[in-house]
Design a protein around this motif. Structure first.
Motif, short mmCIF file in Angstrom:
data_model
loop_
_atom_site.label_atom_id
_atom_site.label_comp_id
_atom_site.label_asym_id
_atom_site.label_seq_id
_atom_site.Cartn_x
_atom_site.Cartn_y
_atom_site.Cartn_z
N VAL A 84 0.53 -1.16 0.00
CA VAL A 84 0.37 0.25 0.34
C VAL A 84 0.44 1.01 0.34
O VAL A 84 2.25 1.15 0.41
N LEU B 22 0.52 4.98 1.32
CA LEU B 22 0.00 6.14 3.13
C LEU B 22 0.64 7.55 2.07
O LEU B 22 1.11 7.42 2.21
N CYS C 104 -8.34 -0.40 10.11
CA CYS C 104 -7.14 -0.60 9.46
C CYS C 104 -6.68 -0.41 10.87
O CYS C 104 -6.59 0.62 11.54
N VAL D 248 -6.09 8.57 8.46
CA VAL D 248 -5.39 8.87 7.04
C VAL D 248 -5.58 9.20 5.89
O VAL D 248 -6.96 8.64 5.25
N ILE E 262 -4.82 6.35 1.53
CA ILE E 262 -4.60 5.21 0.88
C ILE E 262 -4.86 4.49 -0.08
O ILE E 262 -5.77 4.76 -0.51
N GLU F 196 -7.41 4.11 -4.14
CA GLU F 196 -7.19 5.24 -3.24
C GLU F 196 -8.81 5.32 -2.31
O GLU F 196 -9.73 5.46 -3.45
N LEU G 190 -4.97 -3.92 6.74
CA LEU G 190 -6.02 -3.12 5.24
C LEU G 190 -7.33 -3.25 6.50
O LEU G 190 -7.10 -4.97 6.01
N PHE H 116 -10.80 0.61 5.21
CA PHE H 116 -11.27 0.74 3.73
C PHE H 116 -11.69 -0.33 2.41
O PHE H 116 -12.66 0.66 1.83
#
Length: 256
Positions: A149, A151, A168, A205, A208, A214, A232, A236
């Motif tokens: 991934v 970030l 996450c 966040v 991601i 995304e 994850l 997400f």
């Protein structure tokens, strides 16, 4: 003796100058993590003035410019980062960023003339087109599946794919690397796992990315995870129809 003192002072000044761009870059990452993109862009620009040959700073500057929708400047910054021959992971991220902004740098079609607008021909109502799914490769370790991934468009990491995790998760070290500081006034949350329970801090966040897919403003929990960088989870995955094919070692994310 005076000459020696002058040389020593010069060495100290050079050391301070050399380390200054690192502090500016870290401050820019912290501002980016807070969503202060204009402040981040200014700090990255100052870092570049001190270290114009650092591809990492050009990349970070490009990411901030992208969020500010300064497409042409962002494309130039991505190209500069690539021209400086960065490490493979940074080069891949810069190429991906460049691909994302290039369509926005192309000139738009000219507006139609008044004559062409007098009697426009009727057009059928456009049908909604389903977005194509994203398929990425996963790796198996000890009976678990992991995926690469990105970030905040700046930090690569390897996450455990866990469809049973409600959120996450990222380690404190990873949170620090992307400039995310948990709010000390936020109450801690209890995180229950197979190996036991522990306390963590809830954060958001900004981005991601898995492959080209995304998700923004993803809720995550900062919690120590020995041997892992992150998880994850469903903050997400629930945004997509996620399918894991163990035989092909592929994760497919289909936008809902």
């Amino acid at each position: 003796m005076k000459a020696l003192r002058l040389l020593a002072l010069t060495a100290v000044l050079m050391a301070c100058i050399g380390g200054g761009w690192v502090d500016l870059d870290e401050a820019g990452k912290a501002a980016y993590g807070r969503g202060e993109y204009a402040q981040a862009e200014r700090l990255f620009r100052q870092a570049l003035a001190a270290a114009p040959d650092e591809p990492q700073v050009h990349y970070h500057h490009a990411v901030a410019l992208t969020h500010l929708r300064r497409w042409i400047e962002a494309a130039a910054a991505y190209q500069k980062a690539l021209a400086l021959r960065p490490p493979a992971s940074l080069a891949a991220a810069a190429r991906q960023g460049l691909r994302s902004v290039e369509p926005m740098t192309r000139p738009r079609a000219s507006a139609p003339t008044p004559e062409a607008m007098v009697a426009p021909s009727p057009r059928p109502r456009p049908r909604r087109v389903a977005l194509p799914p994203e398929t990425v490769r996963v790796q198996r370790h000890g009976g678990n599946w992991f995926v690469e991934v990105t970030l905040n468009d700046m930090q690569q990491a390897t996450f455990l794919v866990d469809t049973g995790a409600s959120a996450c998760a990222i380690t404190p070290e990873l949170a620090e690397a992307i400039g995310i500081v948990p709010d000390p006034d936020e109450p801690p949350v209890l995180v229950r796992g197979v190996t036991g329970s522990t306390w963590g801090r809830r954060v958001k966040v900004p981005s991601i990315r898995v492959g080209e897919t995304e998700a923004r403003d993803v809720i995550a929990v900062v919690v120590p995870m020995p041997g892992m960088q992150g998880i994850l989870g469903n903050t997400f995955l629930s945004r997509y129809t996620a399918t894991l094919d163990p035989g092909q070692a592929l994760l497919t994310l289909h936008p809902r």
